[in-house]
Design an enzyme around this catalytic site. Structure first.
Site, short mmCIF file in Angstrom:
data_model
loop_
_atom_site.label_atom_id
_atom_site.label_comp_id
_atom_site.label_asym_id
_atom_site.label_seq_id
_atom_site.Cartn_x
_atom_site.Cartn_y
_atom_site.Cartn_z
N TYR A 142 -34.47 -5.15 7.42
CA TYR A 142 -33.55 -3.84 7.22
C TYR A 142 -33.27 -3.50 8.46
O TYR A 142 -33.25 -4.15 9.56
CB TYR A 142 -34.12 -2.87 6.50
CG TYR A 142 -33.16 -1.91 5.57
CD1 TYR A 142 -32.18 -2.48 4.80
CD2 TYR A 142 -32.97 -0.56 5.85
CE1 TYR A 142 -31.23 -1.87 4.49
CE2 TYR A 142 -32.31 0.07 5.31
CZ TYR A 142 -31.24 -0.18 4.50
OH TYR A 142 -29.93 0.63 3.92
N LYS A 158 -31.90 -3.38 1.26
CA LYS A 158 -32.71 -2.48 0.64
C LYS A 158 -33.30 -2.76 -0.54
O LYS A 158 -34.30 -2.25 -0.79
CB LYS A 158 -31.48 -1.25 0.19
CG LYS A 158 -32.04 0.06 -0.48
CD LYS A 158 -32.69 0.86 0.73
CE LYS A 158 -31.63 1.60 1.47
NZ LYS A 158 -32.57 2.58 2.39
#
Length: 356
Positions: free
Chosen positions: A137, A208
């Site tokens: 991420y 995510k």
């Protein structure tokens, strides 16, 4: 089907099953008689083959297949003879990953691992979250989104375009999983601090949801990353030969709003009213009005506005407890007026109203 297995004394046992196998020893076949009375065999289409276990990342276990599994599935000899544990394979993956210095190369390694061996990917990520979170991420995912078209190999989510308007439900039905509980959706207009990346913003929902599985334990089969492609206003992407999205300016106005409405309705129709729809990296002008429009009708929230704010205010409240002070004793300064800053400011104001 016949296969042998050896016990500790070197004695081989033979096991007989009810299914006949094709010549590859991998796909079960059924007996049937033709009109001439000749016995024939037809492949049983509903059965998963041994080769599927080597090709499907959801089924593949690498060298962790036991001897009995290899023989039963008809893949004995297609893997090296050594049988490893998941722990050994995870350690091997981390040794490989740490050979790279460039974060983007590490991101690509993890993306390739997810495409090969899903179970191992999540084991590695969940056991090394602190080290790997900046890789899968932010901040590395931003660079990965910029290079998404160049590095694209296999789809990891669902792309729904403005040209699918009127048929969004049919596109949703193409997703192979039936029990989706959590959707992260973006239109790619404001990806992190990088601006409009169009369809290449898919890296955000994928990253995510990978963390949702690794940290929160949500089964990956119950998650669905979605990019709503309505075009892009970034000319360099429209001119990029490797860009993977629609090559026209963003569709806006009523047509765009109707498209989002249809998407929301299609999700509920397909997966149910309780399916979480998480908005991620929409443009500021759309993010706030969509939150106000849908929050009382759907199971939805905006991570940039609400998620970031909840974490920031939780940190502030912990600091107040540690310093024995109150919110009104402090002045809060925000640089910029984006979704995160406004969301934090609104939640601080709510906390002041409720607590003081």
């Amino acid at each position: 089907m016949m296969f042998t297995n050896s016990n500790g004394n070197g004695v081989h046992k033979v096991k007989q099953t009810d299914h006949h196998m094709d010549r590859l020893g991998a796909r079960p076949v059924g007996r049937q008689s033709s009109s001439q009375g000749v016995e024939a065999f037809s492949v049983v289409p509903s059965q998963v083959t041994g080769m599927d276990f080597l090709r499907d990342p959801k089924l593949y276990k690498g060298m962790a297949f036991s001897l009995e599994e290899r023989q039963t599935l008809g893949i004995h000899g297609l893997l090296p003879p050594r049988i490893k544990t998941q722990e050994e394979m995870a350690e091997h993956s981390m040794r490989n990953l740490r050979r790279f210095d460039d974060p983007l190369n590490k991101y690509m390694f993890m993306a390739d691992l997810l495409e090969r061996n899903e179970k191992l990917f999540y084991k590695v990520l969940s056991e090394n979250t602190e080290e790997l979170m900046p890789i899968v991420y932010t901040p590395t995912v931003g660079l990965a989104c910029q290079k998404f078209g160049l590095a694209f190999k296999r789809p990891k989510g669902l792309f729904i375009t403005i040209h699918d308007k009127g048929h969004v439900y049919e596109v949703l039905k193409n997703w192979p999983e039936q029990d989706v509980r959590c959707i992260v959706v973006t239109d790619g207009e404001r990806i992190l601090g990088l601006g409009d990346l169009g369809a290449q913003g898919m890296g955000i929902p994928v990253g995510k949801l990978a963390l949702n599985t690794a940290i929160a334990g949500i089964p990956p089969s119950q998650t669905l990353p979605i990019t709503l492609d309505v075009g892009t206003n970034r000319q360099e992407l429209l001119d990029d030969v490797d860009y993977i999205g629609l090559r026209h300016q963003r569709v806006t106005g009523q047509e765009y709003d109707d498209f989002i409405d249809e998407f929301m309705q299609a999700v509920v129709r397909r997966y149910g009213q309780n399916t979480l729809i998480q908005f991620e990296d929409f443009g500021n002008h759309n993010a706030f009005r969509f939150l106000a429009k849908y929050r009382d009708k759907y199971c939805t929230f905006n991570d940039d506005i609400q998620g970031t704010a909840s974490v920031a205010v939780a940190g502030i409240l912990a600091a107040l407890k540690a310093t024995n002070t109150k919110l009104k004793d402090h002045t809060f300064l925000f640089q910029g007026a984006g979704e995160a800053a406004l969301g934090i400011a609104n939640l601080i104001a709510m906390a002041m109203e409720k607590r003081e």
